[in-house]
Design a protein around this motif. Structure first.
Motif, PDB file in Angstrom:
ATOM      1  N   GLU A 131       0.818  -1.206   0.000  1.00 10.20           N
ATOM      2  CA  GLU A 131       0.000   0.000   0.000  1.00 10.20           C
ATOM      3  C   GLU A 131       0.855   1.261   0.000  1.00 10.20           C
ATOM      4  N   GLU A 132       2.049   1.167   0.580  1.00  4.55           N
ATOM      5  CA  GLU A 132       2.951   2.310   0.612  1.00  4.55           C
ATOM      6  C   GLU A 132       3.760   2.444  -0.680  1.00  4.55           C
ATOM      7  N   GLY A 133       3.483   1.551  -1.631  1.00  3.68           N
ATOM      8  CA  GLY A 133       4.138   1.645  -2.923  1.00  3.68           C
ATOM      9  C   GLY A 133       5.462   0.924  -3.010  1.00  3.68           C
ATOM     10  N   GLY A 134       5.806   0.107  -2.005  1.00  2.00           N
ATOM     11  CA  GLY A 134       7.069  -0.615  -2.011  1.00  2.00           C
ATOM     12  C   GLY A 134       6.965  -1.918  -2.773  1.00  2.00           C
ATOM     13  N   TYR A 135       8.102  -2.593  -2.874  1.00  5.26           N
ATOM     14  CA  TYR A 135       8.128  -3.883  -3.560  1.00  5.26           C
ATOM     15  C   TYR A 135       7.515  -4.979  -2.694  1.00  5.26           C
ATOM     16  N   GLY A 136       7.742  -4.907  -1.387  1.00  6.90           N
ATOM     17  CA  GLY A 136       7.220  -5.930  -0.489  1.00  6.90           C
ATOM     18  C   GLY A 136       7.928  -7.257  -0.611  1.00  6.90           C
ATOM     19  N   ALA A 137       9.146  -7.264  -1.193  1.00 12.13           N
ATOM     20  CA  ALA A 137       9.840  -8.532  -1.416  1.00 12.13           C
ATOM     21  C   ALA A 137      10.175  -9.232  -0.108  1.00 12.13           C
ATOM     22  N   GLN A 138      10.731  -8.495   0.854  1.00 14.16           N
ATOM     23  CA  GLN A 138      11.095  -9.114   2.127  1.00 14.16           C
ATOM     24  C   GLN A 138       9.854  -9.574   2.884  1.00 14.16           C
ATOM     25  N   GLU A 139       8.800  -8.762   2.832  1.00 17.02           N
ATOM     26  CA  GLU A 139       7.560  -9.126   3.513  1.00 17.02           C
ATOM     27  C   GLU A 139       6.904 -10.342   2.857  1.00 17.02           C
ATOM     28  N   ASP A 140       6.985 -10.398   1.533  1.00 16.34           N
ATOM     29  CA  ASP A 140       6.452 -11.546   0.800  1.00 16.34           C
ATOM     30  C   ASP A 140       7.216 -12.816   1.177  1.00 16.34           C
ATOM     31  N   TYR A 141       8.540 -12.699   1.221  1.00 11.86           N
ATOM     32  CA  TYR A 141       9.373 -13.837   1.618  1.00 11.86           C
ATOM     33  C   TYR A 141       8.999 -14.309   3.021  1.00 11.86           C
ATOM     34  N   ALA A 142       8.826 -13.355   3.958  1.00 11.58           N
ATOM     35  CA  ALA A 142       8.501 -13.706   5.343  1.00 11.58           C
ATOM     36  C   ALA A 142       7.142 -14.398   5.423  1.00 11.58           C
ATOM     37  N   PHE A 143       6.180 -13.939   4.623  1.00 10.14           N
ATOM     38  CA  PHE A 143       4.854 -14.556   4.617  1.00 10.14           C
ATOM     39  C   PHE A 143       4.929 -16.014   4.163  1.00 10.14           C
ATOM     40  N   HIS A 144       5.604 -16.248   3.054  1.00 10.08           N
ATOM     41  CA  HIS A 144       5.693 -17.614   2.541  1.00 10.08           C
ATOM     42  C   HIS A 144       6.513 -18.505   3.477  1.00 10.08           C
ATOM     43  N   ARG A 184      -3.906  -1.881  -9.338  1.00  8.06           N
ATOM     44  CA  ARG A 184      -4.402  -3.223  -9.691  1.00  8.06           C
ATOM     45  C   ARG A 184      -3.460  -4.298  -9.171  1.00  8.06           C
ATOM     46  N   HIS A 185      -2.158  -4.030  -9.272  1.00 12.14           N
ATOM     47  CA  HIS A 185      -1.171  -4.980  -8.760  1.00 12.14           C
ATOM     48  C   HIS A 185      -1.345  -5.177  -7.259  1.00 12.14           C
ATOM     49  N   ALA A 186      -1.510  -4.075  -6.525  1.00 12.92           N
ATOM     50  CA  ALA A 186      -1.665  -4.157  -5.069  1.00 12.92           C
ATOM     51  C   ALA A 186      -2.927  -4.926  -4.701  1.00 12.92           C
ATOM     52  N   THR A 187      -4.002  -4.665  -5.418  1.00 16.25           N
ATOM     53  CA  THR A 187      -5.273  -5.356  -5.141  1.00 16.25           C
ATOM     54  C   THR A 187      -5.145  -6.849  -5.400  1.00 16.25           C
ATOM     55  N   ARG A 188      -4.503  -7.194  -6.512  1.00 15.98           N
ATOM     56  CA  ARG A 188      -4.327  -8.604  -6.860  1.00 15.98           C
ATOM     57  C   ARG A 188      -3.463  -9.329  -5.826  1.00 15.98           C
ATOM     58  N   MET A 189      -2.340  -8.707  -5.461  1.00 16.62           N
ATOM     59  CA  MET A 189      -1.456  -9.319  -4.466  1.00 16.62           C
ATOM     60  C   MET A 189      -2.183  -9.511  -3.139  1.00 16.62           C
ATOM     61  N   ARG A 190      -2.918  -8.505  -2.734  1.00 15.76           N
ATOM     62  CA  ARG A 190      -3.642  -8.592  -1.459  1.00 15.76           C
ATOM     63  C   ARG A 190      -4.675  -9.719  -1.506  1.00 15.76           C
ATOM     64  N   ARG A 191      -5.424  -9.801  -2.595  1.00 15.66           N
ATOM     65  CA  ARG A 191      -6.467 -10.821  -2.713  1.00 15.66           C
ATOM     66  C   ARG A 191      -5.873 -12.226  -2.699  1.00 15.66           C
ATOM     67  N   SER A 230       1.030 -19.731 -10.024  1.00 13.03           N
ATOM     68  CA  SER A 230       0.757 -19.893 -11.454  1.00 13.03           C
ATOM     69  C   SER A 230       0.488 -18.543 -12.113  1.00 13.03           C
ATOM     70  N   LYS A 231      -0.205 -17.669 -11.407  1.00  7.26           N
ATOM     71  CA  LYS A 231      -0.472 -16.339 -11.950  1.00  7.26           C
ATOM     72  C   LYS A 231       0.809 -15.531 -12.062  1.00  7.26           C
ATOM     73  N   SER A 232       1.711 -15.723 -11.109  1.00 10.67           N
ATOM     74  CA  SER A 232       3.007 -15.051 -11.205  1.00 10.67           C
ATOM     75  C   SER A 232       3.750 -15.532 -12.445  1.00 10.67           C
ATOM     76  N   ALA A 233       3.716 -16.846 -12.678  1.00 11.92           N
ATOM     77  CA  ALA A 233       4.376 -17.400 -13.860  1.00 11.92           C
ATOM     78  C   ALA A 233       3.758 -16.843 -15.140  1.00 11.92           C
ATOM     79  N   ALA A 234       2.431 -16.686 -15.134  1.00  7.42           N
ATOM     80  CA  ALA A 234       1.756 -16.149 -16.318  1.00  7.42           C
ATOM     81  C   ALA A 234       2.168 -14.703 -16.574  1.00  7.42           C
ATOM     82  N   ARG A 235       2.372 -13.935 -15.502  1.00  9.09           N
ATOM     83  CA  ARG A 235       2.792 -12.549 -15.682  1.00  9.09           C
ATOM     84  C   ARG A 235       4.196 -12.483 -16.277  1.00  9.09           C
ATOM     85  N   PHE A 236       5.069 -13.395 -15.869  1.00  7.60           N
ATOM     86  CA  PHE A 236       6.415 -13.422 -16.446  1.00  7.60           C
ATOM     87  C   PHE A 236       6.371 -13.844 -17.913  1.00  7.60           C
TER      88      PHE A 236
END
Length: 248
Positions: free
Chosen positions: A145-158, A199-206, A232-238
């Motif tokens: 939401e703050e416009g960051g990448y969220g990479a570290q937070e994403d890693y911590a979640f998984h 849209r990216h933020a909404t999709r990631m959150r959902r 799979s959706k991440s793979a499709a985006r790549f």
């Protein structure tokens, strides 16, 4: 140049002009025994001249081999194949992810690992696990939401999901990969319009909330389905990036 050098160079002349290709070829030479323990590698300049790659790429390739414990540098003498290399270990270094193909291979690997882990987490999670995953999800939401990448937070979640399997090998495996499992250089948020970022933020959150809800509710099949759908959706985006011929 020695005959041994000719053998090594013959194997690496055809690799792509990428550090990863050169590193992979040298690693294969070491693992096959073509480059033997204690053998000195050709000089940087010799490799540059033989392969046509830049000195920077050669140095990065050698740095990768050093990080894997396969070679050691002796001051004033050059690089040598380690006499007692560390036991072979599978690692993914951040610089390994130089192409969309490589990122997608990591996503395939993650699907295999996390599909099973999500199902186990749904069956085994404790209240403490749920609280930990929720905290990671909240941090990820805030970062996005703050416009960051969220990479570290994403890693911590998984990773929190892997911990919730109560099989320590899952967490240890993720730790081996580190943040390479969520390569921030491919997020491309800086190339998105404000609407695209929303849209990216909404999709990631959902997607992440659906994974969390399935695990929280103890729904094994839903947990597996939502984590697979997310990756799979991440793979499709790549794949879309590949078709658009975008580069990092």
């Amino acid at each position: 140049m020695t005959d041994k050098d000719d053998v090594v160079f013959g194997a690496i002349q055809q690799v792509p002009n990428l550090r990863s290709g050169l590193a992979d070829t040298l690693i294969a030479q070491i693992e096959s025994g073509a480059l033997k323990p204690g053998q000195r590698l050709p000089t940087e300049q010799a490799i540059v001249q033989a392969t046509g790659v830049s000195r920077t790429i050669v140095r990065e390739a050698l740095a990768t081999l050093r990080a894997k414990g396969l070679i050691a540098t002796r001051q004033g003498l050059g690089a040598f194949v380690s006499s007692n290399p560390t036991p072979p270990a599978f690692t993914i270094l951040p610089n390994d992810l130089e192409s969309i193909d490589e990122v997608q291979r990591v996503l395939e690997l993650r699907m295999g690992i996390e599909y099973e882990a999500a199902g186990l987490a749904a069956l085994r999670r404790t209240p403490e696990d749920i609280e930990r995953i929720q905290a990671c999800l909240d941090a990820l939401d805030q970062a996005i939401e703050e416009g960051g990448y969220g990479a570290q937070e994403d890693y911590a979640f998984h990773r929190a999901i892997l911990v919730a399997t109560h099989n320590p090998y899952y967490g240890r495996l993720f730790d081996t990969f580190g943040s390479s499992m969520v390569p921030r250089q491919w997020a491309r948020l800086d190339r998105m319009t404000p609407a695209e970022r929303r849209r990216h933020a909404t999709r990631m959150r959902r997607e992440h909330h659906a994974i969390f809800a399935a695990i929280r509710d103890g729904n094994e099949m839903a947990a597996r389905r939502t984590i697979r759908s997310h990756l799979s959706k991440s793979a499709a985006r790549f794949e879309e990036m590949r078709e658009a011929n975008l580069k990092p």
